[in-house]
Structure formats: C-alpha cells, structure tokens
Enzyme design. Structure first.
Site, PDB file in Angstrom:
ATOM      1  N   ASP A  67       0.736  -1.188  -0.107  1.00  0.00           N
ATOM      2  CA  ASP A  67      -0.085   0.061  -0.009  1.00  0.00           C
ATOM      3  C   ASP A  67       0.856   1.300  -0.073  1.00  0.00           C
ATOM      4  OD1 ASP A  67       0.946  -0.478   2.729  1.00  0.00           O
ATOM      5  OD2 ASP A  67      -1.206  -0.878   3.385  1.00  0.00           O
ATOM      6  N   ASN A 136      -7.365  -2.870  14.818  1.00  0.00           N
ATOM      7  CA  ASN A 136      -8.838  -2.933  14.226  1.00  0.00           C
ATOM      8  C   ASN A 136      -8.816  -4.242  13.335  1.00  0.00           C
ATOM      9  OD1 ASN A 136      -7.832  -1.922  12.057  1.00  0.00           O
ATOM     10  ND2 ASN A 136      -9.258  -0.331  11.647  1.00  0.00           N
ATOM     11  N   HIS A 138      -7.213  -4.370  10.330  1.00  0.00           N
ATOM     12  CA  HIS A 138      -7.072  -4.226   9.093  1.00  0.00           C
ATOM     13  C   HIS A 138      -5.458  -4.810   8.590  1.00  0.00           C
ATOM     14  CE1 HIS A 138      -4.518  -0.258   9.918  1.00  0.00           C
ATOM     15  NE2 HIS A 138      -3.669  -1.203   9.577  1.00  0.00           N
ATOM     16  N   GLU A 143      -9.797  -1.949   5.719  1.00  0.00           N
ATOM     17  CA  GLU A 143     -10.464  -1.411   6.854  1.00  0.00           C
ATOM     18  C   GLU A 143     -11.713  -2.267   7.237  1.00  0.00           C
ATOM     19  OE1 GLU A 143      -8.652   0.213   9.042  1.00  0.00           O
ATOM     20  OE2 GLU A 143      -7.844   2.087   8.203  1.00  0.00           O
TER      21      GLU A 143
HETATM   22  C1  F6R Z   1       1.508  -1.218   6.072  1.00  0.00           C
HETATM   23  C2  F6R Z   1       0.169  -1.869   6.399  1.00  0.00           C
HETATM   24  C3  F6R Z   1      -0.506  -1.856   7.741  1.00  0.00           C
HETATM   25  C4  F6R Z   1       0.290  -2.007   8.681  1.00  0.00           C
HETATM   26  C5  F6R Z   1      -0.604  -1.900  10.091  1.00  0.00           C
HETATM   27  C6  F6R Z   1       0.178  -2.241  11.308  1.00  0.00           C
HETATM   28  O1  F6R Z   1       1.990  -1.545   4.749  1.00  0.00           O
HETATM   29  O2  F6R Z   1      -0.295  -2.554   5.482  1.00  0.00           O
HETATM   30  O3  F6R Z   1      -1.613  -2.813   7.648  1.00  0.00           O
HETATM   31  O4  F6R Z   1       0.743  -3.218   8.803  1.00  0.00           O
HETATM   32  O5  F6R Z   1      -1.144  -0.812   9.990  1.00  0.00           O
HETATM   33  O6  F6R Z   1       1.250  -1.296  11.440  1.00  0.00           O
HETATM   34  P1  F6R Z   1       2.279  -1.241  12.535  1.00  0.00           P
HETATM   35  O7  F6R Z   1       3.335  -2.226  12.096  1.00  0.00           O
HETATM   36  O8  F6R Z   1       2.886   0.206  12.474  1.00  0.00           O
HETATM   37  O9  F6R Z   1       1.699  -1.531  13.961  1.00  0.00           O
END
Ligand code: F6R
Length: 245
Positions: A67, A136, A138, A143
C-alpha cells in the site's frame, strides 16, 4: 494455520527472516510481498544483516508492496516508498527497478490501482506475503467495513488508523486520509502468507484470526481461508489471549 509464539520482538523478527530466507534459497528470483509500519522493521534489519554476511542474495528478487498513502510524493519522508528505500532497499543488492510500491501521487490514482494488479499478475504472483495487522484487524489498508475489496483500490483510512499512524507525523492533520491498497483477494492469492504481530494492543485482532469465524468487521479473519498462513506473535499477545479466555 501455523502459529508461532516468539519470546519478544527480536525473536519474532528472526523467525520471520528465516521464513523469507527459506523462500529466497528455494527460488532466487522470488516475488516478495512487503509491508511497511513498525512491525516488519526488525525483520528488514535481520535481512540486511544476512545480506551483509553473504547469506542472502537479492540481485534477482522482485518485491511488491501492499500500500501507499495518497497525496505523498515518493520522496516524502513518510511515504511508504521512502520507508522501503530507507529500511531495506538502500542496504541490500536489490535492483530498485524490481521493487514496486504504488505511486500515491499518480495523476490518475484509480488507473494506478488497476495497473498494480496487472503488475502482480505479470510478475507471476507473490511467493511470500509479509503482513502486519492494525489494532482494528486491518491488513494492508483493508479497513473494517460492510464489504471488502478483492483487488487493489483506493480507500479511506479508519479514524483509529489515522490516530495510530499519527505517531509518524508531526500532527494528526498531517496524516493522509486516503491510501491505495492491495485488496483482500489479491493478498489471499499469495502462495504463502506470514503475519507478524507484537504488543498486546494487537491481541483482540489476533483473537479474530483464531476464532474460526470470518467477519468483514475484522478483515484479517479472511486469512483463515488461506492454506499456508504462518502467524508469528509475541508472548505479550499470547499471554493476553490466554488471560482473556
Ligand atoms: C503497512 C500496512 C498496515 C500495517 C498495520 C500495522 O504496509 O499494510 O496494514 O501493517 O497498520 O502497522 P504497525 O506495524 O505500524 O503496527
């Protein structure tokens, strides 16, 4: 689903690197699906170390990221392209032309999303997909919602994701509100999936993955449909799950 409980973040990162190294050893031109965020940083450090020790050769490896924020130029220091260069690509012998991150500042972002799925298809599919997870549930920026997307698409970030990610920005207002992200269907097409999670704020989302139920309220529960998922969690999460039961 294979579940591995690592003692701590460092151990989790080493196990993740072992899994990636194994795929590269088997296929020197493997397609790695990569994630950003704080979770995989230790894994990337471990991969860099192994490259420096001569244990991994990235010269033929191709990578495709999950992403990117919309509105941030690739040179912006909070863009995911910048993150990948800084945290991994600048330190290994990868050809940057073989690394793909969606362009969040593309003029036609819907076109960019469509082309991204074509790129994945043309590469021949992802051999191993690394995932982090949001509090959450995701994965990538899929989301919780009434319906989830199959392919790469433009999406709005949930308010709690904006708040969680504001730790990387000067203020809450600076966090982009939209992103372009691989869809759940695209993620599930990866041959292998490696999901990493540490810290007890991820416990609730992880519980969903182990629940035997699928819900769009926790997108990560969809991973239960895949036949080769390895979940590497730290002790903090497993203790939290055990204590809550
Ligand atoms: C990032 C991504 C997100 C993160 C998620 C957890 O490329 O796709 O889904 O993996 O937001 O983020 P952290 O690792 O910062 O807790």
């Amino acid at each position: 689903m294979r579940i591995i409980v690592a003692d701590n973040y460092e151990a989790m990162s080493k196990i993740a690197a072992d899994n990636i190294q194994e795929v590269i050893t088997e296929k020197n031109d493997a397609i790695l699906g990569l994630a950003t965020g704080s979770t995989p940083i230790g894994t990337y450090e471990e991969l860099i170390k192994r490259y420096e020790e001569g244990k991994i050769d990235f010269s033929k490896i191709r990578t495709i990221n999950l992403d990117e924020y919309i509105g941030l130029h690739p040179n912006h220091n909070q863009s995911y392209r910048y993150f990948m260069n800084e945290k991994l690509f600048n330190h290994i012998n990868i050809n940057k032309e073989n690394t793909y991150v969606p362009n969040g500042s593309a003029e036609n972002i819907d076109e960019e999303a469509k082309n991204y799925d074509k790129i994945i298809e043309n590469l021949g599919g992802i051999d191993i997909q690394i995932l982090g997870i949001g509090n959450n549930g995701h994965i990538a920026f899929n989301e919780p919602d009434k319906a989830l997307n199959v392919g790469t698409h433009v999406t709005s970030l949930a308010q709690n994701t904006i708040e969680a990610n504001s730790r990387f920005f000067e203020s809450l207002d600076d966090v982009p509100k939209k992103a372009v992200t691989m869809g759940i269907g695209q993620i599930l097409k990866a041959k292998k999936i490696l999901l990493l999670a540490n810290g007890k704020n991820k416990a609730e989302a992880i519980k969903g993955i182990l629940s035997g139920k699928i819900t769009t309220d926790n997108p990560a529960t969809m991973l239960q449909l895949h036949s080769d998922v390895t979940l590497i969690i730290d002790k903090e999460i497993s203790d939290e799950i055990i204590n809550c039961n």
